[in-house]
Design an enzyme around this catalytic site. Structure first.
Site, PDB file in Angstrom:
ATOM      1  N   SER A 122      23.611  83.205   3.179  1.00 38.25           N
ATOM      2  CA  SER A 122      23.427  81.748   3.084  1.00 38.25           C
ATOM      3  C   SER A 122      23.019  81.194   4.442  1.00 38.25           C
ATOM      4  O   SER A 122      23.502  81.643   5.473  1.00 38.25           O
ATOM      5  CB  SER A 122      24.734  81.075   2.666  1.00 38.25           C
TER       6      SER A 122
HETATM    7  N1  SAH Z   1      28.420  84.474   1.460  1.00 39.87           N
HETATM    8  C1  SAH Z   1      27.304  85.363   1.560  1.00 39.87           C
HETATM    9  C2  SAH Z   1      26.314  85.093   0.450  1.00 39.87           C
HETATM   10  C3  SAH Z   1      25.480  86.261   0.172  1.00 39.87           C
HETATM   11  S1  SAH Z   1      24.438  86.106  -1.218  1.00 39.87           S
HETATM   12  C4  SAH Z   1      26.609  85.241   2.895  1.00 39.87           C
HETATM   13  O1  SAH Z   1      26.477  84.121   3.387  1.00 39.87           O
HETATM   14  O2  SAH Z   1      26.172  86.235   3.446  1.00 39.87           O
HETATM   15  C5  SAH Z   1      25.516  86.328  -2.578  1.00 39.87           C
HETATM   16  C6  SAH Z   1      26.237  87.643  -2.673  1.00 39.87           C
HETATM   17  O3  SAH Z   1      26.939  87.626  -3.905  1.00 39.87           O
HETATM   18  C7  SAH Z   1      25.331  88.864  -2.706  1.00 39.87           C
HETATM   19  O4  SAH Z   1      25.729  89.753  -1.712  1.00 39.87           O
HETATM   20  C8  SAH Z   1      25.576  89.454  -4.115  1.00 39.87           C
HETATM   21  O5  SAH Z   1      25.542  90.864  -4.147  1.00 39.87           O
HETATM   22  C9  SAH Z   1      26.967  88.926  -4.424  1.00 39.87           C
HETATM   23  N2  SAH Z   1      27.296  88.850  -5.850  1.00 39.87           N
HETATM   24  C10 SAH Z   1      26.516  88.471  -6.892  1.00 39.87           C
HETATM   25  N3  SAH Z   1      27.222  88.502  -8.042  1.00 39.87           N
HETATM   26  C11 SAH Z   1      28.488  88.903  -7.707  1.00 39.87           C
HETATM   27  C12 SAH Z   1      29.694  89.121  -8.454  1.00 39.87           C
HETATM   28  N4  SAH Z   1      29.755  88.943  -9.782  1.00 39.87           N
HETATM   29  N5  SAH Z   1      30.791  89.533  -7.786  1.00 39.87           N
HETATM   30  C13 SAH Z   1      30.771  89.727  -6.446  1.00 39.87           C
HETATM   31  N6  SAH Z   1      29.660  89.533  -5.690  1.00 39.87           N
HETATM   32  C14 SAH Z   1      28.545  89.123  -6.308  1.00 39.87           C
END
Ligand code: SAH
Length: 225
Positions: free
Chosen positions: A67
């Site tokens: 993000s």
């Molecule tokens: N907070 C993170 C956001 C990364 S993007 C940051 O700022 O780096 C969102 C993340 O959610 C991805 O890594 C993806 O693999 C994860 N994701 C998607 N669906 C998910 C689920 N059902 N359970 C856990 N993680 C999930």
């Protein structure tokens, strides 16, 4: 608190706070302070270090992105953390949002479906001495029942609707921040628990990668491509 931030990128970090986050309307002093101290570059590949304090969603591999700093700041400020909360973050990704939460709350459980992301983030938390973070691997759309209830749940991936099991894992008065929408654009919702009732407030427009799982998207939705 961060154990070993070092001075690398200090000026860029301060610039991010002064010229991006403050003008954006981030007023919560604790959010601004920890974002000014946390080495975001350490959560990204070395090729991306120079741009780590710019406001864009940095690629993590596997089609996922971290993000952007303004989104992290908005979500963190909306969480209104005082320091004694138990937090669940769904979507560890880079681990940067987790690191910010961990410095503002008592304990953070963070769940990620992609094992390699979780391992990498865990290493960075250790390097930084962030020892109140528990990394879990699995489908966070169902929450983390054995560690529930939570004061705050932050979902950092876009859901097609509010994931009900997550809402049920909130404490009385607890709040969940979750992006909900039917494609790549979502609306950030603030869900607050009062007994068995939940109030929902719309915050702002946002754009997250999809929440994939039982209470998210079943597969990556075509509306995202
Ligand atoms: N907070 C993170 C956001 C990364 S993007 C940051 O700022 O780096 C969102 C993340 O959610 C991805 O890594 C993806 O693999 C994860 N994701 C998607 N669906 C998910 C689920 N059902 N359970 C856990 N993680 C999930």
């Amino acid at each position: 608190m961060i154990a070993r931030t070092g001075n690398r990128f200090l000026a860029k970090r301060q610039k991010m706070v002064d010229e991006l986050l403050v003008p954006l309307g981030i007023k919560d002093k604790r959010t601004l302070k920890v974002m000014g101290q946390t080495p975001r570059h350490m959560f990204l590949d070395s090729a991306l270090h120079d741009r780590a304090y710019e406001d864009y969603a940095a690629p993590l591999g596997d089609g996922q992105t971290a993000s952007k700093p303004s989104t992290v700041a908005l979500m963190t400020q909306t969480a209104e953390l005082k320091g004694n909360e138990t937090v669940l973050e769904v979507g560890t990704g880079s681990g940067y949002q987790t690191a910010i939460l961990s410095q503002l709350a008592e304990r953070v459980y963070t769940i990620e479906r992609i094992n390699s992301f979780s391992n990498r983030a865990r290493k960075t938390f250790n390097e930084l001495g962030l020892n109140n973070v528990v990394c879990l691997v699995g489908d966070g759309s169902t929450g983390a029942k054995s560690y529930a209830p939570f004061d705050v749940i932050l979902v950092t991936a876009g859901a097609p609707q509010i994931p009900v099991p997550l809402a049920k894992q909130l404490k009385e008065g607890g709040r969940m921040i979750v992006p909900v929408g039917n494609g790549a654009e979502q609306e950030l919702l603030l869900v607050v628990r009062a007994g068995d009732r939940f109030t929902v407030k719309k915050k702002e427009g946002c754009s997250f990668v999809p929440l994939i799982g039982k209470h998210g998207w079943k597969t990556k939705p075509s509306k995202y491509s």
